[in-house]
Design an enzyme around this catalytic site. Structure first.
Site, short mmCIF file in Angstrom:
data_model
loop_
_atom_site.label_atom_id
_atom_site.label_comp_id
_atom_site.label_asym_id
_atom_site.label_seq_id
_atom_site.Cartn_x
_atom_site.Cartn_y
_atom_site.Cartn_z
N HIS A 186 0.89 -1.59 -0.08
CA HIS A 186 -0.31 0.17 0.17
C HIS A 186 0.73 0.82 -0.03
CE1 HIS A 186 -3.16 2.64 0.83
NE2 HIS A 186 -2.50 3.05 1.85
N CYS A 490 3.59 -5.33 -16.94
CA CYS A 490 2.89 -4.58 -16.43
C CYS A 490 2.58 -4.63 -14.87
CB CYS A 490 1.12 -5.02 -16.87
SG CYS A 490 0.85 -6.71 -16.32
C1 PEP Z 1 2.14 -8.88 -11.17
O1 PEP Z 1 2.13 -9.94 -11.03
O2 PEP Z 1 3.28 -8.40 -11.89
C2 PEP Z 1 0.90 -8.29 -11.67
C3 PEP Z 1 1.11 -7.01 -12.09
O3 PEP Z 1 -0.68 -8.62 -11.31
P1 PEP Z 1 -0.59 -8.91 -9.69
O4 PEP Z 1 -0.07 -7.49 -9.20
O5 PEP Z 1 -2.35 -7.74 -9.93
O6 PEP Z 1 -0.73 -9.89 -9.10
#
Ligand code: PEP
Ligand code: MG
Length: 565
Positions: A186, A490
């Site tokens: 967070h 991402c």
């Molecule tokens: C990740 O695991 O890098 C991702 C983008 O998905 P999340 O953070 O939602 O698990």
């Protein structure tokens, strides 16, 4: 304490300021009555503490002015409530210590409020705050919660929860430093959205005394207590350079590209329609990761197709002519769902999660894909391309199964997230069926290092500069280049401007991140050719550890100093 503290830098920027440490929760005072004190003395101590807190609240209100004054004066009135004082005196008179008497009296009010409807229940948090202030004073311990020293400060805490930061005044917090929490915590998310420097997983930080001057370097993950004059001058120079450069960076728009025009999509990570406006304002070309869990959390049954369609359509409408990548439901482990996640798994992070979980109840996925398909059809008129991808894909067979389901809908492209080392190692096979891959570096790090992403003490393994993680990214980038298919990132790695250069050098074709991070990434990318990015990638891959990787890239990249990196 004078030694430098090292953690993981999760939000760039350099600041110098005094520390204010967030105190932990006040322990419940024991039932035992006064030992070294008389009943009268306890009654008097309680009355003095109540009055001192009320006076302090009024003084803060007067200093703050405006709405804050009204709020703080109302709180002072609550502390001065004659009924409260009477009850405290009564309990102390019955033999309780002052702190215990105050604790119980506030507790009785608390119960009354909590049972008196939604609006009054919201006041319970205020009451808890006031109780903490009075009891802390009586016990001689720091007041819990975000400190309010009356001047801008560097907030140091073991960890920060949303409840701690809900009332935070961003104008007074210069930086965040937490002992726990990783790059996906967070604290990291909040710091990025506020644009303040942050270092997480910083062991020893809460040992810094209140008022200690520190330099916080949110890019390098460094905290320097009691800096020398030279160190302060250097930090001030870097901070000024960043301020000067950021103005232009924030205003920059248009498609992301390297200095020689190689296109790199700059996209936003969002968790629902409410975040679209910020992404558009920050110049995102589209959405590279639309986390859809918000629709499913806190429910006993899945949302309907129509309900989902409405939410997806709202996001799609925000990016005419752009791209929106919807990630299908990622339930399990850190995102448990009542109707989907098994209750008795010994190790949920290695259990039924992501694509595996929805394969057990295929109608959940079928409904979601139908909703995405409908939103895609509705957005086609304004030129928005909707892609869909599955989380936590481990094998080419899983990729094939998912893409077959997605292709039953009018969705432009069906792809997979690469978050499990097995998927990175077999990326060519995955990209044999999937139209694209998107690397989730948060989970990929968790599984590559066998280190829980939520455990602050293990934050070093979540450092996206870890050469082992970069090698896995390189495998996927290379597979993408060979297959001529897009490979995005991402995970949080994409939000680090220097690392973004490395990722592009490794073959990544788009970067998706918290909107606040877009400006720095866009700027630095525009200062490097694709060839330069490849050179930086090589430097990072060959480094022995994350610190060396980052230092080498920082020294070699152009304009890192301008951004205070
Ligand atoms: C990740 O695991 O890098 C991702 C983008 O998905 P999340 O953070 O939602 O698990
Ligand atoms: Mg993930």
């Amino acid at each position: 304490m004078t030694g430098r503290l090292r953690g993981v830098g999760v939000s760039a920027g350099v600041v110098i300021g005094p520390v204010a440490v967030m105190a932990g929760a006040i322990p419940e005072p024991s039932m035992e009555g006064p030992t070294a004190s008389t009943t009268e003395a306890e009654v008097a101590a309680a009355a003095t503490a109540l009055e001192a807190v009320a006076t302090d609240l009024e003084a803060r209100g007067a200093a703050a002015g405006g709405d804050a004054r009204d709020v703080l004066e109302a709180q002072a009135l609550m502390v001065r409530d004659p009924g409260l004082a009477e009850r405290v005196a009564q309990l102390a008179g019955e033999g309780r210590g002052a702190a215990r008497a105050v604790w119980e009296s506030f507790g009785e009010y608390r119960e009354l409020l909590a049972g008196a409807g939604e609006y009054m229940a919201a006041r319970v948090a205020d009451l808890d705050d006031l109780r903490g202030r009075v009891v802390a004073r009586l016990l001689g311990v720091p007041v819990p919660g975000v400190p309010d020293p009356g001047h801008p400060f560097v907030l140091v805490a073991r960890d920060l929860a949303p409840a701690d930061t809900a009332t935070l005044d961003p104008a007074t917090v210069l930086a965040f430093v937490t002992e726990e929490g990783g790059p996906t915590s967070h604290t990291a998310i909040l710091a990025k959205s506020l644009g303040v420097p942050a270092v997480v997983g910083c062991a020893g930080a809460t040992g810094l005394g209140d008022g200690t001057t520190v330099i916080v370097d949110g890019a390098a993950g460094l905290v320097v207590p009691n800096p020398s004059k030279e160190e302060v001058a250097e930090a001030e120079r870097r901070a000024a350079a960043r301020t000067a450069t950021r103005g232009a960076a924030l205003a920059a728009r248009g498609p992301g590209a390297t200095a020689d025009g190689h296109r790199v999509g700059l996209l936003a990570n969002i968790g629902g329609p409410a975040e679209v406006a910020a992404a558009v304002a920050a110049g995102a070309e589209g959405v590279g990761l639309f986390r859809t869990e918000f629709l499913f959390l806190d429910r006993q049954t899945p949302p309907t197709v129509a309900e989902q369609q409405a939410a997806y359509q709202e996001v799609v409408a925000g990016f005419p002519g752009g791209k929106v990548v919807v990630r299908t439901l990622d339930a399990g482990a850190d995102k448990p769902l009542a109707f989907l996640s098994p209750r008795d798994e010994p190790n949920p992070a290695l259990g039924q999660r992501g694509l595996r979980a929805v394969r057990r109840i295929p109608e959940v996925l079928a409904d979601q894909l139908e909703a995405v398909g409908r939103a895609a059809a509705a957005g086609a008129g304004s030129g928005t391309e909707v892609w869909v991808m599955a989380p936590m894909v481990a094998t080419a067979a899983e990729a094939g199964w998912f893409c077959a389901q997605a292709r039953r809908q009018p969705i432009a492209r069906a792809g997979v997230m690469v978050e499990i080392p097995a998927a990175a190692l077999t990326a060519p096979a995955l990209l044999g069926t999937a139209d694209f891959a998107s690397i989730g570096t948060n989970d990929l790090a968790q599984y590559a290092f066998a280190a829980d992403r939520l455990v602050g003490e293990l934050a070093g393994f979540q450092d996206p500069w870890q050469p082992a993680l970069l090698r896995l990214v390189a495998m996927v980038g290379e597979a993408g280049l060979r297959a001529e298919k897009p490979v995005g990132v991402c995970g949080e790695a994409a939000a680090d401007p220097l690392l973004a250069l490395v990722l592009v050098g490794l073959g990544v074709t788009s970067l998706s991140m918290a909107p606040a991070a877009l400006a720095d990434v866009r700027l630095l990318l525009g200062r490097h050719t694709l060839e330069a990015c490849r050179g930086l990638a090589q430097l990072a891959l060959e480094a022995d550890d994350p610190e060396q990787a980052r230092a080498r890239v920082r020294e070699t990249a152009t304009g890192a100093g301008d951004l205070g990196l």
